[in-house]
Design an enzyme around this catalytic site. Sequence first.
Site, PDB file in Angstrom:
ATOM      1  N   HIS A 186      -3.731 -10.325  -3.294  1.00 12.18           N
ATOM      2  CA  HIS A 186      -3.276 -11.383  -2.423  1.00 12.18           C
ATOM      3  C   HIS A 186      -3.054 -12.693  -3.439  1.00 12.18           C
ATOM      4  O   HIS A 186      -2.219 -13.205  -3.342  1.00 12.18           O
ATOM      5  CB  HIS A 186      -4.476 -11.683  -1.649  1.00 12.18           C
ATOM      6  CG  HIS A 186      -4.281 -11.144  -0.214  1.00 12.18           C
ATOM      7  ND1 HIS A 186      -5.050 -10.451   0.345  1.00 12.18           N
ATOM      8  CD2 HIS A 186      -3.185 -11.097   0.528  1.00 12.18           C
ATOM      9  CE1 HIS A 186      -4.593  -9.803   1.620  1.00 12.18           C
ATOM     10  NE2 HIS A 186      -3.368 -10.554   1.495  1.00 12.18           N
ATOM     11  N   ARG A 329      13.924  -1.790   8.645  1.00 15.39           N
ATOM     12  CA  ARG A 329      13.196  -0.347   8.473  1.00 15.39           C
ATOM     13  C   ARG A 329      12.275  -0.175   9.624  1.00 15.39           C
ATOM     14  O   ARG A 329      11.260  -1.409  10.176  1.00 15.39           O
ATOM     15  CB  ARG A 329      12.366  -0.192   7.258  1.00 15.39           C
ATOM     16  CG  ARG A 329      11.562   0.938   6.975  1.00 15.39           C
ATOM     17  CD  ARG A 329      10.748   1.182   5.721  1.00 15.39           C
ATOM     18  NE  ARG A 329       9.668   0.619   5.486  1.00 15.39           N
ATOM     19  CZ  ARG A 329       8.885   0.452   4.455  1.00 15.39           C
ATOM     20  NH1 ARG A 329       9.287   1.179   3.520  1.00 15.39           N
ATOM     21  NH2 ARG A 329       7.712  -0.337   4.318  1.00 15.39           N
ATOM     22  N   GLU A 428      12.010   9.221   0.384  1.00 11.14           N
ATOM     23  CA  GLU A 428      10.963   8.911  -0.473  1.00 11.14           C
ATOM     24  C   GLU A 428       9.952  10.160  -0.487  1.00 11.14           C
ATOM     25  O   GLU A 428       8.882  10.058  -1.040  1.00 11.14           O
ATOM     26  CB  GLU A 428      10.239   7.482   0.105  1.00 11.14           C
ATOM     27  CG  GLU A 428       9.850   7.501   1.750  1.00 11.14           C
ATOM     28  CD  GLU A 428       9.586   6.234   2.246  1.00 11.14           C
ATOM     29  OE1 GLU A 428       9.182   5.349   1.420  1.00 11.14           O
ATOM     30  OE2 GLU A 428       9.607   6.086   3.415  1.00 11.14           O
ATOM     31  N   ASN A 451       8.994   3.795  -4.864  1.00 15.93           N
ATOM     32  CA  ASN A 451       7.492   3.617  -4.870  1.00 15.93           C
ATOM     33  C   ASN A 451       6.748   4.767  -4.486  1.00 15.93           C
ATOM     34  O   ASN A 451       5.717   5.216  -4.997  1.00 15.93           O
ATOM     35  CB  ASN A 451       7.018   2.373  -4.049  1.00 15.93           C
ATOM     36  CG  ASN A 451       7.851   1.133  -4.570  1.00 15.93           C
ATOM     37  OD1 ASN A 451       8.315   0.903  -5.433  1.00 15.93           O
ATOM     38  ND2 ASN A 451       7.809  -0.031  -3.608  1.00 15.93           N
ATOM     39  N   ASP A 452       7.206   5.390  -3.188  1.00 16.06           N
ATOM     40  CA  ASP A 452       6.751   6.718  -2.895  1.00 16.06           C
ATOM     41  C   ASP A 452       7.111   7.863  -3.752  1.00 16.06           C
ATOM     42  O   ASP A 452       6.603   8.916  -3.916  1.00 16.06           O
ATOM     43  CB  ASP A 452       6.784   6.628  -1.263  1.00 16.06           C
ATOM     44  CG  ASP A 452       5.600   5.871  -0.631  1.00 16.06           C
ATOM     45  OD1 ASP A 452       4.407   5.922  -0.914  1.00 16.06           O
ATOM     46  OD2 ASP A 452       5.995   5.127   0.530  1.00 16.06           O
ATOM     47  N   ARG A 462       0.156   5.965  -6.243  1.00 14.12           N
ATOM     48  CA  ARG A 462       0.444   4.853  -6.864  1.00 14.12           C
ATOM     49  C   ARG A 462      -0.483   3.766  -6.666  1.00 14.12           C
ATOM     50  O   ARG A 462       0.010   2.656  -7.345  1.00 14.12           O
ATOM     51  CB  ARG A 462       1.575   4.375  -5.819  1.00 14.12           C
ATOM     52  CG  ARG A 462       1.480   4.051  -4.447  1.00 14.12           C
ATOM     53  CD  ARG A 462       2.570   3.738  -3.458  1.00 14.12           C
ATOM     54  NE  ARG A 462       2.917   2.653  -3.271  1.00 14.12           N
ATOM     55  CZ  ARG A 462       3.976   2.160  -2.110  1.00 14.12           C
ATOM     56  NH1 ARG A 462       4.560   3.055  -1.487  1.00 14.12           N
ATOM     57  NH2 ARG A 462       4.162   0.908  -1.809  1.00 14.12           N
ATOM     58  N   CYS A 499      15.434   0.714  -2.553  1.00 15.35           N
ATOM     59  CA  CYS A 499      14.614  -0.539  -2.125  1.00 15.35           C
ATOM     60  C   CYS A 499      13.463  -0.295  -2.778  1.00 15.35           C
ATOM     61  O   CYS A 499      12.583  -1.321  -2.589  1.00 15.35           O
ATOM     62  CB  CYS A 499      14.508  -0.623  -0.619  1.00 15.35           C
ATOM     63  SG  CYS A 499      13.781   0.796   0.112  1.00 15.35           S
TER      64      CYS A 499
HETATM   65  C1  PEP Z   1       9.162   2.890  -1.281  1.00 17.65           C
HETATM   66  O1  PEP Z   1       8.295   3.610  -1.083  1.00 17.65           O
HETATM   67  O2  PEP Z   1       9.675   2.656  -2.396  1.00 17.65           O
HETATM   68  C2  PEP Z   1       9.489   1.605  -0.335  1.00 17.65           C
HETATM   69  C3  PEP Z   1      10.217   0.729  -0.530  1.00 17.65           C
HETATM   70  O3  PEP Z   1       8.509   1.560   0.668  1.00 17.65           O
HETATM   71  P1  PEP Z   1       6.992   0.728   0.668  1.00 17.65           P
HETATM   72  O4  PEP Z   1       6.577   0.300  -0.799  1.00 17.65           O
HETATM   73  O5  PEP Z   1       6.814  -0.215   1.857  1.00 17.65           O
HETATM   74  O6  PEP Z   1       6.145   2.063   0.950  1.00 17.65           O
HETATM   75 MG    MG Z   2       7.464   3.760   1.038  1.00 26.25          MG
END
Ligand code: PEP
Ligand code: MG
Length: 541
Positions: A186, A329, A428, A451-452, A462, A499
């Site tokens: 945070h 989303r 993802e 990210n996923d 992650r 994204c």
């Molecule tokens: C991702 O997984 O790349 C993504 C943008 O979603 P989040 O980070 O919210 O899981």
């Molecule tokens: Mg994700």
Amino acid sequence: MMKGIAASKGYAIGKAFIKKDIEIKINKLKISDVESEIKKLNDSLNKTRDQLENLRKITEIEVGKEESLVFESHQMILDDPEFIDKAKEIIRSNSVNSDYAIDEVRNELVSIMLSIDDEYMRERAADIKDVGDRIIRNLLGINNDVNISEPNTIVVANDLTPSDTAQLDKSKVCAFLTNIGGRTSHSVIMARSMEIPAIVGMVDITETVKDGDVLLVDGVNGNVILNPSDIEIDEFKSKIKLYEEEKEKLKELKDVKIYDSNKRHIEICGNIGSVEDVEQVIENGADGVGLFRTEFLYMHRSSMPTEEEQFNSYKAVLEKMGDKPVVIRTLDIGGDKKLEYLNVGEEMNPFLGYRAVRLCLDRVDIFKIQLRALLRASIYGNLKIMFPMISCIEEFRQCKKILEECKCELIDEKYDVSDSIEVGIMVEIPSTAVSAREFAKEVDFFSIGTNDLIQYTLACDRMNEKVSYLYNPMNPSVLSLIKMTIDGAHAEGKWVGMCGEMAGDEEAIPKLLEYGLDEFSMSAISILSAKKQILDILNKK
Ligand code: PEP
Ligand code: MG
């Protein structure tokens, strides 16, 4: 030179202020007048509530609405019967002092939460510890707020709580360094919004540095130089000058649109988590919103947002963005993102479990409220709807069917709904990337959630720093899946965005361009530098 995790970009030269954690001694005392002890606790709770409200307001003005919500959840802890009522019960039944009772209950709650190996529970435990400390300090009349009077101060601490960070006076504090912490805590998120350079995970910086030591903080690379020589200071000043000049110069790119040699528009968009985040996205010259993480609308509250509340948020974002595209989303809850009021039970592997669209397809009642709100808002701008965590085509078909049902219901109810809403999915999960061509026949667009995607491709959590060496966006298998996704979409005439964090990653951008990615969506502060990098690459061709 000392190294840590570069958490918030920027450079600073200043003097160290070591924030000492005052050790609070709590003794168990026998109390004769129990009711006046309860009154003392109530007074302290009121004082704590006022302080938290103050912090919430300051944070909302100085940092942002989203960051201020943490103090709302701190205020909610003051009403938690598991905490406060239990402490009062202990005071009454054992005739003990209130600081002792609060400490007992707080420690018990924290240890229960920490025994569950879960990021969300760890955060909740930290919040309860923070609120408990504040109540006890108020009971004992101890002031531990960070009061800094000198400009160019660098705060050095074991850790900073969100309340500590919110209180930092930007005109005095030019950076902060902490022993512990990760890139997504945070305090770090707040530092980024406040544009205060920060380095975390410095292990024992509070031991190495003394009050008044001169420090050079390089928040771009995560380096700190202690008591530098004149030459080092001069070199550092030139670095700062260059950095500031570059930052200023980047502003010239705000309204520049990027086209490749085939006159294809390459869009650079921003990711948002709230209506308030839109300002920064616009200020940084984004071509649109590439990801609105709507789950934040569901967090830090005690019940689901209603259709009307959601409609107002989506409408506000769409109106602010004018005719620019806005990809919203649907709810991506589960994994590390939990809702206090939605008990989904314990899972062995939450990231592989009941999350995102899996939950929504099971709880169609929740899903429909969001879809109705989105459809109603669709007439106020250029809306695109995106489903997260799609792993097989049946899931997408089901989502689409429910969306159509909602549309029919709304039309029957005499609502206006846009008939040109694009409907896409996040890629993802590797299965979806591998079958991209098949998906592309049915969806309007893809947005790659790296990210996923990286964690699922490399079987590498992650959130776990112990395996972070494996979490590599440039791993050839990850790159292959990205390329397959883009090729699959283009073969069917569909567009592809990204994204995940990788979209703003300097090292990855050249490859993504080469693969033909159509849209890059990232945090607002990365937009201008990404624009520059992409323009430089295209101009060199
Ligand atoms: C991702 O997984 O790349 C993504 C943008 O979603 P989040 O980070 O919210 O899981
Ligand atoms: Mg994700």
